[in-house]
Write a protein that holds these residues in place. Structure first.
Motif, short mmCIF file in Angstrom:
data_model
loop_
_atom_site.label_atom_id
_atom_site.label_comp_id
_atom_site.label_asym_id
_atom_site.label_seq_id
_atom_site.Cartn_x
_atom_site.Cartn_y
_atom_site.Cartn_z
N GLN A 76 1.92 3.47 12.54
CA GLN A 76 0.85 2.30 12.85
C GLN A 76 -0.35 2.91 13.15
O GLN A 76 -1.41 2.06 13.72
CB GLN A 76 1.45 1.49 13.86
CG GLN A 76 2.68 0.55 13.23
CD GLN A 76 3.22 -0.52 14.31
OE1 GLN A 76 3.10 -0.32 15.66
NE2 GLN A 76 4.12 -1.58 14.01
N GLU B 25 10.57 -2.55 11.55
CA GLU B 25 9.74 -2.98 10.52
C GLU B 25 8.89 -1.44 10.11
O GLU B 25 7.58 -1.50 9.59
CB GLU B 25 8.44 -3.88 10.86
CG GLU B 25 9.21 -5.48 10.84
CD GLU B 25 9.75 -5.83 9.79
OE1 GLU B 25 9.22 -5.56 8.33
OE2 GLU B 25 10.82 -6.46 9.68
N SER C 178 -5.07 5.25 9.04
CA SER C 178 -4.75 4.76 8.10
C SER C 178 -3.40 5.28 7.21
O SER C 178 -2.98 4.78 6.28
CB SER C 178 -5.91 4.82 7.20
OG SER C 178 -6.37 6.23 6.81
N GLU D 94 0.85 -1.19 0.06
CA GLU D 94 -0.24 0.03 0.10
C GLU D 94 0.95 1.33 0.02
O GLU D 94 2.04 1.20 0.60
CB GLU D 94 -0.91 -0.09 1.31
CG GLU D 94 -0.41 0.14 2.78
CD GLU D 94 -1.38 0.52 3.68
OE1 GLU D 94 -2.43 0.73 3.21
OE2 GLU D 94 -1.06 0.17 4.86
N ARG E 289 0.72 -4.55 2.99
CA ARG E 289 -0.59 -4.45 3.60
C ARG E 289 -0.81 -5.49 4.78
O ARG E 289 -0.35 -6.54 4.69
CB ARG E 289 -1.73 -4.99 2.48
CG ARG E 289 -1.77 -3.84 1.10
CD ARG E 289 -2.80 -4.36 0.49
NE ARG E 289 -2.82 -3.48 -0.82
CZ ARG E 289 -3.40 -2.22 -0.91
NH1 ARG E 289 -4.13 -1.95 0.17
NH2 ARG E 289 -3.33 -1.50 -1.98
N CYS E 290 -1.77 -5.11 5.76
CA CYS E 290 -1.75 -5.79 6.83
C CYS E 290 -2.66 -6.98 6.52
O CYS E 290 -3.57 -6.73 5.72
CB CYS E 290 -2.49 -4.81 8.18
SG CYS E 290 -1.47 -3.28 8.37
N ARG F 294 4.35 0.36 2.05
CA ARG F 294 4.60 -0.81 3.07
C ARG F 294 3.46 -1.98 2.78
O ARG F 294 2.63 -1.80 1.91
CB ARG F 294 4.36 -0.31 4.25
CG ARG F 294 2.86 0.14 4.40
CD ARG F 294 2.80 0.81 5.95
NE ARG F 294 1.16 1.38 5.92
CZ ARG F 294 0.81 2.05 7.06
NH1 ARG F 294 1.60 2.40 7.98
NH2 ARG F 294 -0.40 2.51 7.11
N THR G 240 9.60 -1.95 3.96
CA THR G 240 9.08 -0.55 4.17
C THR G 240 9.94 0.16 3.51
O THR G 240 11.28 0.30 3.93
CB THR G 240 8.59 -0.24 5.46
OG1 THR G 240 7.58 -0.94 5.78
CG2 THR G 240 7.99 1.13 5.34
#
Length: 519
Positions: free
Chosen positions: A267, A248, A270, A227, A518-519, A516, A502
């Motif tokens: 973190q 990270e 969004s 993303e 995507r979660c 980075r 990242t």
């Protein structure tokens, strides 16, 4: 009622799925036995006792188990598994399969398959090279930065409206300690036309390498593994430097010509959240001049400025002020090792500071005859690049200069890992050096960008570069570099930072952008 019949193969599949998969792979037309070596060298150096007691992960004795196959076929099957699986999963199946990951030849073959037949990998010395780590990183990089369509043969095309502008100079401010800021122009281009080629070092062109131009929709799609976010507006001038922190890429620091260093939590929210603008008590900004460079080690964050100071910040305490180091000239590059800060400055000096001491200056080195523009270091060596077109190798343990390498251009960015050094110069070339036996040897030059290379990051399996030609490129670090992705920007890119998977960039349009997973 009759019992369902259970064949020997069904039992085998239930007891050890890996064996069933291997049997399918053995009979698959995709594996050509004629392509495999005819001889069976014992590359795994297995003891006879291991072979006798671990002929198969299952109790089957019908001669069709995985480990009953020749080891060339076993390793061929393993070559189709992800590197992460070979390193982390196979050792848990059995000891014999775990030893596949200890076979350097297996990793060398995988690395050359990933980099391509027409490339050389690694660029530097092969002794003690971490082949498994390189393969793992290359596979992760390919998975993140390429799409299914990228695996087809395509030529990279650059739109005409994105033609790069040749950057002639960088404006800057220089201030002596205790004086008011005074603007000064630091010329970053050589006078006259100088050919950027050493006589004994060929320059490789990347025009024939495959690449893929980044489409913004690629990263906005939920199918993309990455993303792309633009951090909320936090600076009111060009962002000169960026640094990912906290493991990270959990945190990000950015330094700008608005004289501030911003600390971001990536973190939160969004698009990330601005934690604070770093400043000491009684100051309305982080520095009194442009913030030019950042470096960190553990909880320590250092910011260098054209106001001739280095400010220290405590990340554990949320970015609280930790100290101030006054220098005698503009600070142009930084490197941190533990509690030691290395600083290259406009007055041709490389200074070493101990942040724990009341008198932090440990040693002042004059290794160059012009401004020191970039640094890379570890616990043994310091490498510095200067506008005098030289690269210096300094031994920290012996306390002496080992070597100076003369170039026909000057370096602006540098990255050092293992025995390889990658650096970008003011003409768009990327230089590689081999650091071996206390000697720095130029290896190759690659024509990757059309203007100065402002940032570079190298690891055994990845290479990132950015330039004032408005591009960021992601490569495999082979010779020549294999470009996986080219990101086009509307303006020049001043710096980049990579941590884990990242990527963050600092640009002339006052923005910090992040790519980075995507979660």
């Amino acid at each position: 009622m009759s019992k369902p019949s259970v064949t020997l193969e069904d039992k085998e599949e239930k007891r050890c799925p890996a064996v069933a998969i291997s049997e399918q792979a053995e009979t698959s037309p995709n594996i050509n036995r004629s392509d495999l070596p005819r001889s069976v060298p014992d590359r795994l150096n297995l003891d006879p006792s291991i072979i006798a007691t671990e002929t198969s992960p299952s109790p089957s004795n019908n001669g069709t188990s995985l480990l009953s196959l020749p080891w060339e076929i076993v390793t061929q099957i393993a070559s189709h598994l992800p590197a992460q699986c070979v390193l982390n999963v196979l050792p848990q199946v059995c000891q014999a399969l775990g030893r596949i990951g200890e076979d350097h030849l297996v990793w060398q073959l995988r690395a050359h398959k990933l980099s391509g037949r027409q490339t050389s990998f690694p660029v530097g010395a092969k002794d003690d090279f971490d082949w498994s780590k390189a393969c793992l990183e290359m596979e992760q990089l390919i998975g993140l930065w390429t799409t299914q369509e990228d695996h087809t043969d395509r030529q990279e095309q650059v739109p005409d409206n994105l033609a790069p502008e040749a950057a002639a100079e960088v404006d800057g401010e220089v201030q002596s300690a205790g004086e008011n800021p005074a603007e000064m122009r630091m010329d970053v281009e050589l006078d006259g036309a100088v050919e950027v080629r050493d006589e004994n070092m060929p320059v490789s062109s990347q025009n024939d390498l495959q690449g893929m131009e980044a489409d913004p929709a690629t990263f906005s799609s939920s199918s993309s593994p990455l993303e792309h976010i633009v951090l909320p507006s936090g600076h009111i001038a060009d962002v000169n430097c960026v640094l990912l922190l906290g493991g990270e890429g959990a945190l990000c620091a950015s330094g700008s010509r608005d004289r501030n260093v911003n600390l971001w939590d990536l973190q939160q929210g969004s698009r990330g959240t601005l934690v604070r603008t770093l400043s000491d008590s009684g100051f309305i900004s982080t520095h009194r001049g442009w913030v030019w460079c950042l470096a960190s080690s553990g909880p320590l964050l250092a910011s260098g400025s054209l106001d001739s100071t280095i400010r220290l910040w405590d990340l554990v305490a949320g970015g609280a002020a930790r100290g101030l180091i006054r220098c005698k000239a503009a600070v142009l590059c930084l490197s941190c090792e533990g509690d030691t800060v290395l600083a290259g400055s406009h007055d041709q000096k490389l200074n070493i500071y101990d942040t724990r001491s009341a008198e932090p200056l440990v040693k002042s080195l004059r290794l160059h005859s012009d401004a020191v523009l970039c640094l890379a270091s570890d616990d043994q060596f310091i490498l510095s690049g200067s506008k005098d077109q030289t690269v210096a190798l300094y031994d920290r343990r012996a306390g002496k200069l080992l070597q100076k390498v003369k170039l026909s251009s000057y370096l602006l960015s540098m990255s050092y890992s293992g025995r390889e050094v990658w650096a970008g110069d003011n003409r768009g070339l990327v230089h590689t050096f081999s650091l071996h036996n206390n000697s720095l040897t130029p290896v190759s030059q690659f024509n990757i960008h059309s203007a100065m290379v402002t940032g570079i990051h190298y690891s055994p399996g990845s290479l990132y570069t950015c330039s004032s030609d408005r591009t960021v490129k992601v490569h495999l670090p082979c010779a020549p570099p294999k470009t996986l992705r080219t990101l086009h920007h509307q303006v020049g890119v001043n710096r980049l930072s990579v941590e884990g998977e990242t990527l963050a960039i600092a640009s002339v349009d006052m923005n910090v952008e992040v790519w980075r997973p995507r979660c």
